[in-house]
Enzyme design. Structure first.
Site, PDB file in Angstrom:
ATOM      1  N   GLY A   8       0.923  -1.273   0.208  1.00 28.08           N
ATOM      2  CA  GLY A   8      -0.044  -0.032  -0.075  1.00 28.08           C
ATOM      3  C   GLY A   8       0.965   1.289   0.062  1.00 28.08           C
ATOM      4  N   GLY A  29      -0.335   4.814   0.487  1.00 26.94           N
ATOM      5  CA  GLY A  29      -1.392   5.608   0.980  1.00 26.94           C
ATOM      6  C   GLY A  29      -0.468   6.605   1.799  1.00 26.94           C
ATOM      7  CG  PHE A  30      -1.705  10.365   3.610  1.00 26.68           C
ATOM      8  CD1 PHE A  30      -1.042  11.378   3.608  1.00 26.68           C
ATOM      9  CD2 PHE A  30      -3.025  10.055   3.229  1.00 26.68           C
ATOM     10  CE1 PHE A  30      -1.464  12.547   2.916  1.00 26.68           C
ATOM     11  CE2 PHE A  30      -3.564  11.231   2.679  1.00 26.68           C
ATOM     12  CZ  PHE A  30      -2.721  12.650   2.617  1.00 26.68           C
ATOM     13  CD  GLU A  79     -13.440  19.062   2.471  1.00 26.11           C
ATOM     14  OE1 GLU A  79     -13.039  18.508   1.245  1.00 26.11           O
ATOM     15  OE2 GLU A  79     -12.854  19.819   3.021  1.00 26.11           O
ATOM     16  CG  ASP A 106      -7.172   4.621   7.096  1.00 26.25           C
ATOM     17  OD1 ASP A 106      -6.728   5.721   8.131  1.00 26.25           O
ATOM     18  OD2 ASP A 106      -7.966   5.187   6.248  1.00 26.25           O
TER      19      ASP A 106
END
Length: 428
Positions: free
Chosen positions: A10, A12-13, A173, A301
């Site tokens: 992964g 991601g961040f 948002e 996460d």
């Protein structure tokens, strides 16, 4: 002497920053990154892409460019043999391969939380990728263009009605930015000059942004209601169809646009590992090491990282935690290879920023509530991460501005992004 191999699942961040850190802290190791795309995506800014405020390239970072010492395997992990130190993965064409590891960093992230509601899987628009954001932008534009040429009043009303389910960070948002987008588009369509364009956001929670402070919730609700957005709390969708949906209150709403922003859950890869979990996330020590597995780490996460600042709880599924956990896991993996002591993860939330479009925002830097232009001016050091503020500055400066240092953007997404950008004229 064998070179130790560290495999990261992964980008991601957490995974991206883990890979960057390992380049520095474990220079003698082979670093392998398995990810379905060759870019790191800043997911929190997808609403700005979906509403035409930011171009896709503003929120993507090329992995080959930023991670020159990392071997990128373009694909998705399909099976992990923890005890056998092996990861099975499939490339974009479905071909299977196997990679061995000495250390494993699980940073698979999360996926959209899809509830078993009839019709949602078929007719709701998700919101977790560049392609989904671009599709949503074109879909909204297309609905208004079709509404402008139809003589059927009911069809026109349905096409000019947009429903967002989920009033968390993303849903709020999307509703805020989407309403401004349709307002700009309607100015270009004289046939819709007197046509009401309705936006509705609904959530089972008792307030907007239930995971953030009540004051931020009130700010967001005030801004949305002032713009004419309907805020429905304590209710959600009960059944969805191609042209109509039924709410949990029994009300039926005709619409061609259902946006699903209910939240996320850990990647299904976690369930297949048969390891202890907490709320669906892998149980780890404060050092980010998976419990009972000294050669496996988990971050972001998909990891239930103990929050030492709030004993008894775990860290939230936020970018600021994932980014910092990624940096720490790089140091700890390197330390484990050298048989040194590992560091404990500790981080106090610095605050959050919710961009409500235009000159409106709600933020709480260092837990000091601010809104409006003051919220947009919150410095990078006091919110979740610097990417959001940098992108917002680019947005205010204009699309023609170029950064001093030119980035190399991956061809895997740039072609798609350019096609999406050229498909519709960007609203003035």
């Amino acid at each position: 002497m064998n070179v130790p191999r560290v495999v990261i699942v992964g980008a991601g961040f957490a995974g991206y920053h883990a890979a960057r850190g390992l380049q520095k802290h474990a220079p003698d190791s082979e670093i392998v990154l398995i990810n379905p795309t060759d870019y790191f995506l800043y997911v929190p800014l997808l609403p700005e892409v979906a509403t035409g405020i930011l171009e896709p390239r503003r929120i993507c970072v090329s992995l080959p460019d930023r991670l020159p010492k990392v071997k990128l395997l373009l694909g998705t992990a399909t099976h992990i043999d923890i005890d056998g130190h092996r990861v099975e993965w499939a490339d974009p064409e479905g071909r299977l391969s196997v990679t061995d590891f000495d250390r494993l960093v699980l940073a698979a992230g999360s996926v959209s939380k899809l509830l078993p509601i009839p019709g949602v899987a078929e007719y709701a628009h998700g919101f977790r990728s560049i392609s989904e954001a671009l599709f949503l932008r074109d879909h909204i534009t297309r609905q208004l263009e079709l509404a402008a040429v139809t003589s059927d009043r009911d069809e026109r009303d349905a096409r000019c009605r947009f429903v967002v389910i989920g009033a968390g960070y993303t849903g709020t948002e999307v509703a805020a930015q989407g309403q401004l987008l349709t307002t700009r588009l309607v100015r270009q369509l004289p046939a819709l000059r007197d046509q009401p364009v309705r936006w509705l956001v609904a959530d089972l929670a008792d307030r907007l942004l239930p995971g953030l402070s009540p004051r931020m919730s009130k700010t967001a609700e005030r801004v949305l209601r002032k713009r004419g957005v309907e805020v429905r709390l304590g209710q959600s969708v009960d059944n969805a169809g191609p042209e109509c949906l039924r709410m949990t209150t029994g009300e039926e709403i005709t619409t061609r646009s259902l946006m699903w922003c209910v939240g996320v859950r850990p990647d299904p890869l976690v369930d297949a590992l048969s390891l202890p979990t907490d709320h669906g996330r892998l149980q780890v020590h404060e050092t980010l090491m998976v419990r009972g597995r000294t050669h496996v780490f988990a971050v972001g996460d998909c990891a239930a990282v103990p929050d030492v600042t709030r004993p008894g709880s775990i860290t939230g599924m936020t970018a600021q935690h994932a980014q910092r956990q990624g940096k720490l896991v790089a140091r700890n993996v390197a330390a484990s290879l050298r048989r040194e002591d590992l560091q404990t993860y500790k981080h106090h939330d610095l605050g959050f920023l919710v961009d409500l479009g235009g000159r409106q925002a709600a933020a709480n830097p260092l837990h000091v509530p601010v809104s409006g232009l003051a919220g947009k001016a919150v410095p990078a050091a006091t919110t979740s991460t610097h990417y959001r503020e940098a992108a917002l500055v680019l947005r205010l400066i204009g699309p023609s501005t170029r950064s001093c240092r030119r980035e190399q953007y991956s061809s895997a997404w740039s072609t798609q992004a350019e096609c999406g950008s050229n498909a519709r004229a960007r609203p003035a």
